[in-house]
Design an enzyme around this catalytic site. Structure first.
Site, short mmCIF file in Angstrom:
data_model
loop_
_atom_site.label_atom_id
_atom_site.label_comp_id
_atom_site.label_asym_id
_atom_site.label_seq_id
_atom_site.Cartn_x
_atom_site.Cartn_y
_atom_site.Cartn_z
N ASN A 134 -11.46 -0.26 12.35
CA ASN A 134 -10.22 -1.04 12.51
C ASN A 134 -9.90 -1.16 14.00
O ASN A 134 -10.68 -0.70 14.84
CB ASN A 134 -9.07 -0.38 11.73
CG ASN A 134 -8.88 1.05 12.16
OD1 ASN A 134 -8.56 1.32 13.32
ND2 ASN A 134 -9.11 1.99 11.25
N ASP A 170 -9.91 3.69 4.94
CA ASP A 170 -9.59 4.09 3.57
C ASP A 170 -10.81 4.07 2.67
O ASP A 170 -10.85 4.74 1.64
CB ASP A 170 -8.52 3.14 3.00
CG ASP A 170 -7.19 3.35 3.70
OD1 ASP A 170 -6.80 4.52 3.89
OD2 ASP A 170 -6.55 2.34 4.08
N LYS A 201 -31.94 -1.07 8.74
CA LYS A 201 -31.02 -2.20 8.90
C LYS A 201 -31.09 -3.13 7.68
O LYS A 201 -32.20 -3.49 7.25
CB LYS A 201 -31.41 -2.96 10.17
CG LYS A 201 -30.50 -4.10 10.51
CD LYS A 201 -30.98 -4.81 11.76
CE LYS A 201 -30.18 -6.07 11.98
NZ LYS A 201 -30.76 -6.92 13.01
N PHE A 213 1.97 8.53 10.35
CA PHE A 213 2.29 7.19 10.80
C PHE A 213 2.05 6.25 9.63
O PHE A 213 1.24 6.56 8.76
CB PHE A 213 1.39 6.78 11.98
CG PHE A 213 1.94 7.13 13.32
CD1 PHE A 213 2.04 8.45 13.74
CD2 PHE A 213 2.38 6.13 14.20
CE1 PHE A 213 2.55 8.78 14.98
CE2 PHE A 213 2.89 6.43 15.45
CZ PHE A 213 2.98 7.77 15.84
N LYS A 238 5.01 6.58 1.41
CA LYS A 238 4.00 7.46 2.00
C LYS A 238 4.62 8.80 2.41
O LYS A 238 4.02 9.86 2.25
CB LYS A 238 3.32 6.79 3.20
CG LYS A 238 2.40 5.65 2.78
CD LYS A 238 1.80 4.89 3.97
CE LYS A 238 1.00 3.68 3.47
NZ LYS A 238 0.58 2.76 4.51
N LYS A 279 3.02 11.90 0.38
CA LYS A 279 2.13 12.78 1.17
C LYS A 279 2.83 14.07 1.62
O LYS A 279 2.31 14.82 2.43
CB LYS A 279 1.58 12.01 2.38
CG LYS A 279 0.74 10.77 1.97
CD LYS A 279 0.01 10.13 3.13
CE LYS A 279 -0.60 8.79 2.69
NZ LYS A 279 -1.75 8.37 3.47
O1 PMT Z 1 -4.39 3.49 18.36
P1 PMT Z 1 -3.49 2.38 18.84
O2 PMT Z 1 -4.25 1.15 19.24
O3 PMT Z 1 -2.53 2.85 19.87
O4 PMT Z 1 -2.62 1.92 17.56
C1 PMT Z 1 -1.64 2.76 17.04
C2 PMT Z 1 -1.63 2.75 15.50
C3 PMT Z 1 -1.26 1.37 15.00
C4 PMT Z 1 -3.03 3.11 14.96
C5 PMT Z 1 -0.59 3.83 15.05
O5 PMT Z 1 0.67 3.48 15.56
C6 PMT Z 1 -0.54 3.92 13.54
O6 PMT Z 1 0.16 3.22 12.85
N1 PMT Z 1 -1.34 4.87 12.94
C7 PMT Z 1 -1.51 5.03 11.50
C8 PMT Z 1 -2.52 4.02 10.99
C9 PMT Z 1 -2.78 4.16 9.50
O7 PMT Z 1 -3.88 4.49 9.11
O8 PMT Z 1 -1.72 3.98 8.74
P2 PMT Z 1 -1.75 4.02 7.11
O9 PMT Z 1 -0.44 3.51 6.70
O10 PMT Z 1 -2.97 3.34 6.59
O11 PMT Z 1 -1.87 5.57 6.79
C10 PMT Z 1 -0.74 6.42 6.64
C11 PMT Z 1 -1.03 7.78 7.19
O12 PMT Z 1 -2.07 8.40 6.40
C12 PMT Z 1 -1.50 7.81 8.62
O13 PMT Z 1 -0.87 8.88 9.28
C13 PMT Z 1 -3.01 8.03 8.51
O14 PMT Z 1 -3.51 8.77 9.62
C14 PMT Z 1 -3.12 8.84 7.23
N2 PMT Z 1 -4.40 8.65 6.50
C15 PMT Z 1 -4.73 7.44 5.97
C16 PMT Z 1 -5.92 7.32 5.25
C17 PMT Z 1 -6.76 8.44 5.13
N3 PMT Z 1 -7.92 8.36 4.45
N4 PMT Z 1 -6.41 9.61 5.67
C18 PMT Z 1 -5.24 9.72 6.34
O15 PMT Z 1 -4.94 10.81 6.84
#
Ligand code: PMT
Length: 406
Positions: free
Chosen positions: A208, A277, A287, A321, A335, A339
């Site tokens: 991403n 995810d 490849k 986040f 979330k 979580k």
């Molecule tokens: O890195 P930058 O370019 O500065 O950008 C910042 C950001 C946009 C990445 C940051 O501000 C941000 O939003 N980070 C969380 C991105 C994310 O994966 O969000 P989510 O809503 O999909 O996931 C929710 C939370 O679960 C997050 O804390 C994520 O780390 C966590 N997660 C998600 C999936 C997974 N398999 N394991 C996780 O721990």
């Protein structure tokens, strides 16, 4: 952080004086009111006019100069300073300070100040290793002065070794460190940042747009505030923050292993990483060939690291986040609850100036107790500071049972 701060920049005579000019430019750009004091030898390398033009303030050079004394007065300058920076600090200057000598304007002003002092030595590598010099430097450390070690490299005198003045950007980081209150001293913070990469075959992967800037800003700010910080970082182009233990990972599974491995020792966990995810069910050894007009990939869910941390949470303060493109607060709140988090930082990654790969962000802080705060557009460093203010009060409550809860 440097806005409105009065900083005295003491410049002594070495070839690194040219870097002090850039340092001055960065300090004034950051909003500091900088007053330069130069020794006679420093003036052999760069004229006071350069420093005067860039600082917008008169440059102080003479101890017995009635005009300068009437205008500013070195004692009043020493009193007003929030910080004294000696850059470059020569072996001679450090020797004089260590002996308590005050025979020119710079050493006199320095002796008269109660402000914190940051010393940035720069000299020939043999001088730097000299026994008398080392002894003097230690005296300054023992007296509570902050020292930023010179770096290794080719020196102007033709030698190679330790003695070069660090880059002005690194001096700015040291300046911010000295000026920051260490309110997170004793707190162990685990931060995740950046994307993960899930390999399809030896040349392709799923990922991403995360640059890591948000998480790196949190790690750097937490370190500045005295925390012991571990950063688990997916593939990013950023230099590791100084003083932070950085563990580099690539895939979601590696990030999971690293986070779980560090979890028990953490007081606070902040998960800013954008974890993939899904990952391919099977990573191909060769490849993939372009055989057909379309192709399908079989994907499976990666482990939700944050949900797992929430499941086995003990005393940790757990912050996630949420990167959303619609119904920001509603989705982020789900979330927060599912979580088992203490707080979630929600950002709309479609909003201009927010989310992925920019220096700024627009966030909401959603707390477990239902409180919600909406912040303006600000730099990711400012978001990090705001977040750590909340972390700090929660951590202090957890760690000071003597303080009665309302
Ligand atoms: O890195 P930058 O370019 O500065 O950008 C910042 C950001 C946009 C990445 C940051 O501000 C941000 O939003 N980070 C969380 C991105 C994310 O994966 O969000 P989510 O809503 O999909 O996931 C929710 C939370 O679960 C997050 O804390 C994520 O780390 C966590 N997660 C998600 C999936 C997974 N398999 N394991 C996780 O721990």
């Amino acid at each position: 952080m440097l806005k409105g701060k009065t900083i005295i920049l003491g410049v002594s005579g070495g070839i690194a004086v040219y870097k002090s000019v850039e340092l001055l430019r960065l300090l004034t750009k950051a909003g500091a009111d900088v007053h330069v004091v130069m020794t006679a030898s420093a003036r052999e390398f760069v004229t006071p006019l350069t420093f005067q033009t860039l600082s917008g303030n008169p440059v102080h050079t003479e101890l017995f100069n009635l005009y300068q004394e009437r205008e500013i007065g070195h004692i009043s300058l020493a009193d007003r300073a929030n910080l004294f920076v000696l850059a470059p600090a020569t072996a001679n200057l450090i020797g004089k300070v260590a002996q308590g000598l005050a025979d020119d304007l710079l050493t006199t002003t320095l002796m008269a100040t109660k402000a914190p002092v940051l010393v940035v030595p720069a000299m020939n590598t043999n001088m730097y290793e000299n026994l008398f010099y080392r002894h003097n430097e230690q005296k300054l450390r023992d007296a509570g002065y902050h020292l930023l070690d010179p770096v290794h490299g080719d020196l102007a005198c033709g030698w190679a070794g330790q003695g070069k003045m660090p880059d002005p950007q690194d001096i700015i980081i040291a300046v911010e460190n000295v000026l920051t209150t260490k309110d997170l001293q004793g707190c162990r913070i685990l931060v995740s940042a950046g994307p993960t990469r899930e390999e399809i075959d030896p040349v392709r992967y799923l990922t991403n747009h995360s640059s890591g800037r948000m998480g790196y800003a949190i790690a750097a700010a937490a370190h500045r505030r005295g925390a012991q910080v571990t950063l688990v970082a997916g593939p990013c182009q950023l230099p590791p923050p100084a003083g932070v233990e950085t563990i580099s990972v690539v895939s979601a599974q590696q990030m999971y292993d690293a986070m779980i491995g560090c979890y028990d020792a953490a007081d606070v966990v902040i998960k800013a990483a954008a974890v993939a995810d899904y990952r391919p069910v099977k990573r191909r050894k060769e490849k993939m060939k372009k055989k057909n007009a379309s192709a399908c990939l079989d994907l499976e869910k990666t482990t939700d690291i944050l949900a797992e941390l929430g499941r086995c949470k003990k005393k940790q303060i757990l912050i996630g986040f949420a990167a959303e493109t619609e119904k920001l607060v509603e989705h982020a709140t789900k979330k927060l609850i599912s979580k088992n988090l203490d707080m979630i930082v929600a950002n709309d990654v479609l909003a201009p100036g927010a989310g992925f790969d920019v220096d700024t962000n627009i966030v909401h802080f959603l707390h477990r107790d239902g409180r919600a705060e909406q912040l303006e557009l600000m730099s990711k460093t400012a978001v990090a500071e705001q977040l750590l203010d909340r972390v700090c009060s929660a951590w202090q409550k957890n760690n000071r049972p003597d303080i009665k809860q309302p």
